[in-house]
Design an enzyme around this catalytic site. Structure first.
Site, PDB file in Angstrom:
ATOM      1  N   VAL A 106     -14.823  -5.224   8.614  1.00 22.80           N
ATOM      2  CA  VAL A 106     -14.985  -5.915   9.899  1.00 22.80           C
ATOM      3  C   VAL A 106     -14.474  -5.072  11.064  1.00 22.80           C
ATOM      4  O   VAL A 106     -14.746  -5.372  12.221  1.00 22.80           O
ATOM      5  CB  VAL A 106     -14.292  -7.309   9.915  1.00 22.80           C
TER       6      VAL A 106
ATOM      7  N   SER B  45      -1.729 -17.289  10.593  1.00 22.24           N
ATOM      8  CA  SER B  45      -0.647 -17.358   9.598  1.00 22.24           C
ATOM      9  C   SER B  45       0.574 -17.928  10.287  1.00 22.24           C
ATOM     10  O   SER B  45       0.728 -17.776  11.510  1.00 22.24           O
ATOM     11  CB  SER B  45      -0.344 -15.936   9.119  1.00 22.24           C
TER      12      SER B  45
ATOM     13  N   TYR C 185       1.640  -7.753  12.071  1.00 22.70           N
ATOM     14  CA  TYR C 185       0.829  -8.874  11.554  1.00 22.70           C
ATOM     15  C   TYR C 185       1.099 -10.148  12.383  1.00 22.70           C
ATOM     16  O   TYR C 185       0.160 -10.855  12.761  1.00 22.70           O
ATOM     17  CB  TYR C 185       1.201  -9.081  10.087  1.00 22.70           C
ATOM     18  N   ALA C 186       2.369 -10.401  12.678  1.00 21.88           N
ATOM     19  CA  ALA C 186       2.732 -11.601  13.453  1.00 21.88           C
ATOM     20  C   ALA C 186       2.118 -11.546  14.847  1.00 21.88           C
ATOM     21  O   ALA C 186       1.568 -12.543  15.335  1.00 21.88           O
ATOM     22  CB  ALA C 186       4.250 -11.725  13.543  1.00 21.88           C
TER      23      ALA C 186
ATOM     24  N   LYS D 252      -1.716 -12.088  14.522  1.00 23.17           N
ATOM     25  CA  LYS D 252      -2.083 -13.473  14.214  1.00 23.17           C
ATOM     26  C   LYS D 252      -1.797 -14.389  15.408  1.00 23.17           C
ATOM     27  O   LYS D 252      -2.543 -15.341  15.663  1.00 23.17           O
ATOM     28  CB  LYS D 252      -1.347 -13.968  12.967  1.00 23.17           C
TER      29      LYS D 252
END
Ligand SMILES: NC(=O)c1ccc[n+]([C@@H]2O[C@H](COP(=O)([O-])OP(=O)(O)OC[C@H]3O[C@@H](n4cnc5c(N)ncnc54)[C@H](O)[C@@H]3O)[C@@H](O)[C@H]2O)c1
Length: 272
Positions: free
Chosen positions: A64, A152, A165-166, A169
């Site tokens: 993607v 998440s 990642y935090a 998201k």
């Protein structure tokens, strides 16, 4: 008749885990599904399973993060099934590290896969979601369409070792609400689902040594950390991919037609 009869969906990262479970559930409810994954073989396997059960599916493998993929996914949906009603931005992985040791590449990779890819796919879907609605409305029809972005609890609560990642998201939450505000009048619901600890390859024991990106990205959670994490979940256990996928199913179903800009927590009570 299934509740998604006649609907056409794209689900990214649906060769495994939560995306796969969502694809199987949606196909069972009558949706025709475009299965995307980084890895061709698991994507084809999900297509086989859906077809064997009498459903409709086609695979479109590729990352993607490839700028050409969003158009390709949308074209696959239109050429094979003639419309696009549902988009689930689910593909993703983690590339953990403490802040003082995190590289720019690690940081950027998370923004690319979780946010930029979702934005590009939503943009590529505009002619078949936003513009199609204009024509339907001019003809006095209201056809609801659904976008679900997979977040998440790392993005709602933060998580040590996952700054990249935090942040990615959490950004997806902002994107979700902006799309909900911009496309609401075109009958597009845009919501997010924030998962806690779901049993998939992503959360498997790190000690098993599973990797992505040609071995450069180690995935999984160390055993001791997994056990400590489980203690913090009010329901006292991790969720299954199917339990996670039911959250997505609700947000793509007619039961959520008047829900938009919402972040649905499917996390066993972790973030309340
Ligand atoms: N498992 C959890 O506890 C949990 C918790 C919160 C959020 N999530 C999110 O749920 C989503 C699905 O994760 P999962 O737990 O099912 O993991 P998984 O590893 O079982 O499945 C993810 C799938 O996405 C694919 N993928 C990864 N990068 C891709 C890319 N660039 N292009 C296309 N496909 C790609 C993988 O090949 C894999 O098949 C992810 O966005 C993840 O961040 C999972």
């Amino acid at each position: 008749m299934g509740m998604l009869e006649g609907r056409v969906a794209i689900i990214t990262g649906s060769g495994r885990g939560i995306g796969r479970a969502a694809a199987l559930l949606m196909a069972r409810e009558g949706a025709a599904v475009v299965i995307n994954d980084l890895d061709e073989e698991p994507a084809q396997e999900v297509v086989r399973q859906i077809r064997d059960a009498g459903g409709k599916a086609v695979a479109c493998a590729g990352s993607v993060t490839d700028p050409a993929i969003p158009e390709k996914l949308v074209r696959t949906a239109i050429e094979n099934f003639g419309a696009l009603h549902i988009l689930v931005n689910n593909a993703g992985y983690t590339w953990d590290g403490v802040i003082h040791k995190m590289t720019d590449e690690q940081w950027q990779a998370m923004l690319d896969v979780h946010v930029t890819a979702a934005f590009r796919l939503i943009r590529a879907a505009a002619p078949y979601m936003r513009d199609a609605a204009r024509e339907e409305m001019a003809a006095g029809k209201r056809v609801m369409r659904k976008i679900v972005n997979v977040m998440s609890v790392a993005g709602t609560m933060g998580n040590a070792g996952q700054a990249n990642y935090a942040a990615a998201k959490a950004a997806l939450g902002g994107l979700t609400k902006a799309v909900a505000r911009e496309w609401g009048r075109f009958n597009v619901n845009c919501n997010a689902v924030a998962f806690g600890f779901i049993e998939t390859r992503l959360t498997d024991e790190k000690e098993k040594g599973q990797t992505l990106m040609g071995g450069r990205v180690a995935i999984g959670i160390p055993k001791a950390q997994r056990e400590a994490f489980l203690q913090t979940i009010p329901l006292g256990r991790a969720g299954t991919p199917e339990e996670a996928a039911y959250g997505i199913l609700f947000l793509v179903s007619p039961w959520s037609d008047y829900v938009t800009g919402h972040i649905l927590h499917v996390d066993g009570g972790l973030d309340m």
